[in-house]
Design an enzyme around this catalytic site. Structure first.
Site, mmCIF file in Angstrom:
data_model
loop_
_atom_site.group_PDB
_atom_site.id
_atom_site.type_symbol
_atom_site.label_atom_id
_atom_site.label_comp_id
_atom_site.label_asym_id
_atom_site.label_seq_id
_atom_site.Cartn_x
_atom_site.Cartn_y
_atom_site.Cartn_z
ATOM 1 N N TYR A 289 0.857 -1.190 0.000
ATOM 2 C CA TYR A 289 0.000 0.000 0.000
ATOM 3 C C TYR A 289 0.891 1.237 0.000
ATOM 4 C CZ TYR A 289 -4.024 -2.957 1.269
ATOM 5 O OH TYR A 289 -5.026 -3.908 1.301
ATOM 6 N N PRO B 229 -16.747 -5.194 2.409
ATOM 7 C CA PRO B 229 -18.152 -5.533 2.698
ATOM 8 C C PRO B 229 -19.133 -4.520 2.122
ATOM 9 C CG PRO B 229 -17.121 -4.577 4.634
ATOM 10 C CD PRO B 229 -16.022 -4.812 3.636
ATOM 11 N N LEU B 230 -18.631 -3.323 1.792
ATOM 12 C CA LEU B 230 -19.485 -2.290 1.190
ATOM 13 C C LEU B 230 -19.254 -2.179 -0.310
ATOM 14 C CD1 LEU B 230 -19.145 0.510 3.901
ATOM 15 C CD2 LEU B 230 -20.763 -1.392 3.783
ATOM 16 N N ARG C 47 -16.556 -1.563 -1.998
ATOM 17 C CA ARG C 47 -15.776 -0.346 -2.265
ATOM 18 C C ARG C 47 -16.623 0.923 -2.182
ATOM 19 N NH1 ARG C 47 -14.178 -4.636 -4.684
ATOM 20 N NH2 ARG C 47 -11.984 -5.214 -4.569
ATOM 21 N N GLY C 48 -17.491 0.927 -1.187
ATOM 22 C CA GLY C 48 -18.281 2.121 -0.915
ATOM 23 C C GLY C 48 -19.619 2.201 -1.620
ATOM 24 N N PHE C 49 -19.831 1.367 -2.637
ATOM 25 C CA PHE C 49 -21.071 1.482 -3.410
ATOM 26 C C PHE C 49 -22.294 1.173 -2.549
ATOM 27 C CE2 PHE C 49 -23.754 1.939 -6.849
ATOM 28 C CZ PHE C 49 -23.121 1.982 -8.082
ATOM 29 N N SER D 192 -22.795 1.808 0.397
ATOM 30 C CA SER D 192 -23.080 2.830 1.414
ATOM 31 C C SER D 192 -24.211 3.747 0.981
ATOM 32 C CB SER D 192 -21.829 3.679 1.672
ATOM 33 O OG SER D 192 -21.551 4.510 0.548
#
Length: 329
Positions: free
Chosen positions: A55, A207-208, A210-212, A214
């Protein structure tokens, strides 16, 4: 809320913290804000901190080192390795080949220890299976590191059921890290039954999605990072999947929670052997994600979610084809 990581593993927070976005994976990040977010996670008891040596070429580990200074005993450090980086356009770097070579791992762990300013890593995970090195050799090298005490537990990521079995025959595997969410359920067919048979815990990343999930992403213009290259967030797929998010929003409203909390609660409801590591670089979202622990999904809730969002309903692959080829090996 804590859960045991695998049959013979440690107790860790059921909701951990994925730190990747703190190093520019999804747009700009602020180091001071990121450090404050990690510190707040530890205050809240969310001790599972997930990072990788690739990273931003070690930046993420150095960031974590600052945040856990004087608090090492409160943190469970999960470090992935083996994903090399390659030069990209305009001086950028991106994913390169994978290495599971024993010599590489022996050197990589020393650099991680130096950046993290610690003398041991709790969970050391081979990020992808190297197609050119038998998994038995890779895990054998990790077993040597465990015997020396520089790592405590061994993990795999995005490995096939066959590779997991071969690896576990060499040394106990504590955890498998893999994408698992309402939108990514491929593991349910073969991989999840295999790790449960072998007593390996599941660390569910993204789990989201990549934010979608949310509900914060409403148009393609909201994506200005690597997600624009992922089929799931492109063209017609974007709008088909946006309609699924609306269904998640409706369910969340009825449960009195946010869509993100519902998505995280669904992952946790799939078994007590699962922990999840939603990523964020902001305290606000960290605290929102933590509150998912209080969302209790009944059997009827889960049946309804299954009816609306069955496995395979999402449109588009998780990654571009060349990255998909590195999965399930």
């Amino acid at each position: 809320m804590n859960r045991k990581l695998g049959t013979n593993g440690p107790l860790v927070s059921a909701i951990g913290l994925g730190c990747m976005s703190m190093s520019g994976a999804y747009g700009q990040s602020d180091d001071n804000e990121s450090i404050a977010t990690i510190e707040r996670a530890l205050e809240l008891g969310h001790n599972f901190l997930d990072t990788a040596d690739y990273y931003r070429i070690g930046h993420n580990e150095e960031l974590i080192a600052q945040a856990i200074k004087g608090k090492r005993d409160k943190a469970f450090l999960s470090v992935k390795t083996g994903q090399l980086v390659a030069p990209g356009p305009n001086g950028a770097v991106g994913p390169g080949p994978v290495s599971g070579h024993p010599d590489y791992l022996r050197h990589a762990v020393l650099y991680s220890l130096r950046r993290l300013k610690t003398d041991y890593i709790d969970l050391y995970t081979q990020a992808r299976v190297d197609p050119n090195i038998p998994i038995e050799e890779t895990v054998g090298a990790l077993a040597d590191l465990a015997q020396k005490g520089v790592i405590r537990y061994i993990g795999l990521s995005e490995a096939s059921a066959d590779s997991i079995r071969k690896a576990a025959a060499v040394h106990p595997i504590t955890a498998l890290q893999i994408e698992y969410s309402l939108w990514s359920r491929d593991i349910e067919a073969e991989v999840l039954p295999t790790i449960r048979e072998l007593g390996i815990g599941l660390v569910a990343y993204a789990p989201l999605s990549r934010g979608f999930l949310s509900g914060e992403i409403k148009t393609p213009d909201d994506l200005k990072d690597s997600r624009v290259n992922m089929p799931r967030y492109q063209g017609e797929n974007f709008y088909k999947n946006l309609a699924l998010v609306e269904a998640v929003k409706t369910l969340a409203t009825e449960k009195g929670c946010t869509p993100a909390q519902l998505a995280i609660a669904w992952v946790l409801a799939q078994g007590d052997d699962i922990i999840t590591i939603p990523g964020t670089k902001r305290i606000t979202y960290l605290e929102e994600n933590r509150a998912a622990e209080r969302v209790k999904l009944t059997r009827q809730d889960l049946q309804r979610i299954e009816a609306i969002l069955p496995a395979g309903i999402v449109s588009g692959a998780r990654y571009p084809e060349r990255f998909m080829n590195a999965l399930n090996r």
